[in-house]
Design a protein around this motif. Structure first.
Motif, PDB file in Angstrom:
ATOM      1  N   ASP A  19      -3.767   0.760  -3.592  1.00  0.00           N
ATOM      2  CA  ASP A  19      -3.410  -0.608  -3.210  1.00  0.00           C
ATOM      3  C   ASP A  19      -2.622  -1.511  -4.181  1.00  0.00           C
ATOM      4  OD1 ASP A  19      -4.570  -0.662  -0.506  1.00  0.00           O
ATOM      5  OD2 ASP A  19      -6.503  -0.633  -1.465  1.00  0.00           O
TER       6      ASP A  19
ATOM      7  N   GLN B 118      -4.665   9.954   0.499  1.00  0.00           N
ATOM      8  CA  GLN B 118      -4.822   8.966  -0.646  1.00  0.00           C
ATOM      9  C   GLN B 118      -4.179   7.670  -0.395  1.00  0.00           C
ATOM     10  OE1 GLN B 118      -5.721  10.779  -4.386  1.00  0.00           O
ATOM     11  NE2 GLN B 118      -5.210  12.936  -3.737  1.00  0.00           N
ATOM     12  N   ARG B 119      -4.979   6.747  -0.994  1.00  0.00           N
ATOM     13  CA  ARG B 119      -4.240   5.438  -0.708  1.00  0.00           C
ATOM     14  C   ARG B 119      -4.209   4.675  -2.216  1.00  0.00           C
ATOM     15  NH1 ARG B 119      -6.311   0.908   3.804  1.00  0.00           N
ATOM     16  NH2 ARG B 119      -5.538  -1.081   2.569  1.00  0.00           N
TER      17      ARG B 119
ATOM     18  N   VAL C 125      -2.901   5.758  10.514  1.00  0.00           N
ATOM     19  CA  VAL C 125      -2.138   6.477   9.474  1.00  0.00           C
ATOM     20  C   VAL C 125      -2.181   7.946  10.051  1.00  0.00           C
ATOM     21  CG1 VAL C 125      -1.797   7.536   7.095  1.00  0.00           C
ATOM     22  CG2 VAL C 125      -2.729   4.981   7.630  1.00  0.00           C
TER      23      VAL C 125
ATOM     24  N   TRP D 262       0.554   5.400   0.435  1.00  0.00           N
ATOM     25  CA  TRP D 262      -0.219   6.577   0.957  1.00  0.00           C
ATOM     26  C   TRP D 262       0.444   7.907   0.676  1.00  0.00           C
ATOM     27  CZ3 TRP D 262      -4.587   5.765   3.422  1.00  0.00           C
ATOM     28  CH2 TRP D 262      -5.047   4.442   4.061  1.00  0.00           C
TER      29      TRP D 262
ATOM     30  N   ARG E  48      -9.687   7.244  -0.676  1.00  0.00           N
ATOM     31  CA  ARG E  48      -9.407   8.327   0.124  1.00  0.00           C
ATOM     32  C   ARG E  48      -9.952   8.619   1.303  1.00  0.00           C
ATOM     33  NH1 ARG E  48     -10.329  14.628  -2.205  1.00  0.00           N
ATOM     34  NH2 ARG E  48     -12.097  13.961  -2.654  1.00  0.00           N
TER      35      ARG E  48
ATOM     36  N   PRO F 282      -7.671   3.295   9.185  1.00  0.00           N
ATOM     37  CA  PRO F 282      -8.207   2.987   7.905  1.00  0.00           C
ATOM     38  C   PRO F 282      -9.322   1.732   7.790  1.00  0.00           C
ATOM     39  CG  PRO F 282      -6.226   2.946   7.667  1.00  0.00           C
ATOM     40  CD  PRO F 282      -6.184   3.195   9.093  1.00  0.00           C
TER      41      PRO F 282
ATOM     42  N   THR G 277       0.757  -1.203   0.042  1.00  0.00           N
ATOM     43  CA  THR G 277      -0.096  -0.103   0.036  1.00  0.00           C
ATOM     44  C   THR G 277       0.939   1.044  -0.008  1.00  0.00           C
ATOM     45  OG1 THR G 277      -1.765  -0.959   1.275  1.00  0.00           O
ATOM     46  CG2 THR G 277      -1.784   1.260   1.307  1.00  0.00           C
TER      47      THR G 277
END
Length: 298
Positions: free
Chosen positions: A37, A34-35, A63, A24, A44, A76, A22
């Motif tokens: 994967d 914002q993420r 996070v 970020w 987001r 998350p 992941t």
């Protein structure tokens, strides 16, 4: 030839953290954490939070994001969030920018005068702080122009810091976590992000430079990585072997435009991934007990 894989784009990409598969990152002007994967899915969290200049992952998976008013956290998995630090010795923080793990469960972070920047005024002087794992916060050096990238050597003896518009500096870390007298590592006005490799070298980005510089602890430039276009705001190592290199880039003129009070409007900022010839030095994660408290440093 080095291959750069574009992963995402935005108006002004900044904060970076790599957690396994992941990634970020932040967009200073579009907002949110914002993420990305491993399956290329983008999502987001905290979409209303602007000016996120740094991201870190806590050991429990939460996070951390630095921005207006200090540093906040979000889980998350549940969406639960809170404030990690918004004041030091009773004085509110106008904002926080870069941060890094201290290797002991806490973090070092730099303040930033975000209210002045939002109002397009000259920002005031800022400082570096230490936040211990138990929530104890203190200032470790002050009267800085603009705090940016922070990194710590593998042996925990030296803190490297980018003071934008001035240069890169190295501070000895004393036994109690405070900082000794600094020395100049690199004279470069647009210094921005920092990452360290396993050889002890410091990788330094510039918000108006298309080259990432690899600098020895003695200040010698031993390598350069040229990005496809624009300047580089942040840099992180990741991947199973530590050699995946993530870079956030912006148009060459974007950093100075922001300094002059003009915000970018086009999605010309790009998150790239490439491969490094050397592995990065991956620091231990901070270990804040976020479920037990929501505010520290007051």
């Amino acid at each position: 030839m080095t291959t750069f894989e574009p992963l995402a784009s935005g108006r002004y990409l900044e904060g970076l953290a790599v957690d396994g598969d992941t990634v970020w990152f932040s967009d200073v002007f579009e907002g949110g954490l914002q993420r990305r994967d491993a399956d290329d899915t983008l999502s987001r969290l905290l979409p209303e939070r602007l000016w996120i200049g740094a991201i870190a992952v806590n050991d429990d998976g939460a996070v951390l994001s630095a921005g207006l008013g200090g540093i906040v956290w979000v889980d998350p998995a549940t969406g639960r969030s809170g404030t990690l630090v918004d004041a030091v010795d009773g004085s509110p923080l106008p904002g926080a920018n870069e941060m890094c793990s201290d290797g002991q469960g806490g973090i070092y972070f730099g303040s930033v005068d975000l209210p002045a920047i939002e109002q397009r005024r000259q920002p005031g002087p800022v400082a570096l702080y230490h936040l211990a794992a138990d929530g104890t916060a203190r200032r470790v050096t002050g009267d800085l122009v603009f705090c940016n990238g922070i990194g710590i050597s593998a042996d925990g003896a030296t803190l490297y810091h980018n003071e934008s518009f001035v240069g890169t500096f190295a501070y000895p870390i004393l036994d109690d976590g405070s900082l000794g007298d600094r020395r100049t590592l690199l004279e470069k006005e647009d210094v921005d992000g920092i990452a360290l490799d396993v050889d002890g070298n410091v990788w330094i980005t510039g918000f108006s430079s298309s080259d990432v510089l690899c600098v020895t602890p003695g200040g010698e430039i031993v390598d350069r990585v040229s990005v496809p276009a624009g300047a580089v705001t942040n840099i992180r190592f990741g991947g199973d072997d530590g050699r995946d290199l993530y870079l956030t880039t912006v148009p060459l003129e974007a950093g100075m435009e922001i300094a002059a009070g003009r915000w970018p409007s086009k999605p010309d900022s790009v998150l790239y991934r490439t491969r490094s010839p050397v592995a990065g030095c991956l620091a231990a994660l901070p270990c804040f007990a976020l479920r037990e408290r929501s505010v520290a440093g007051q």
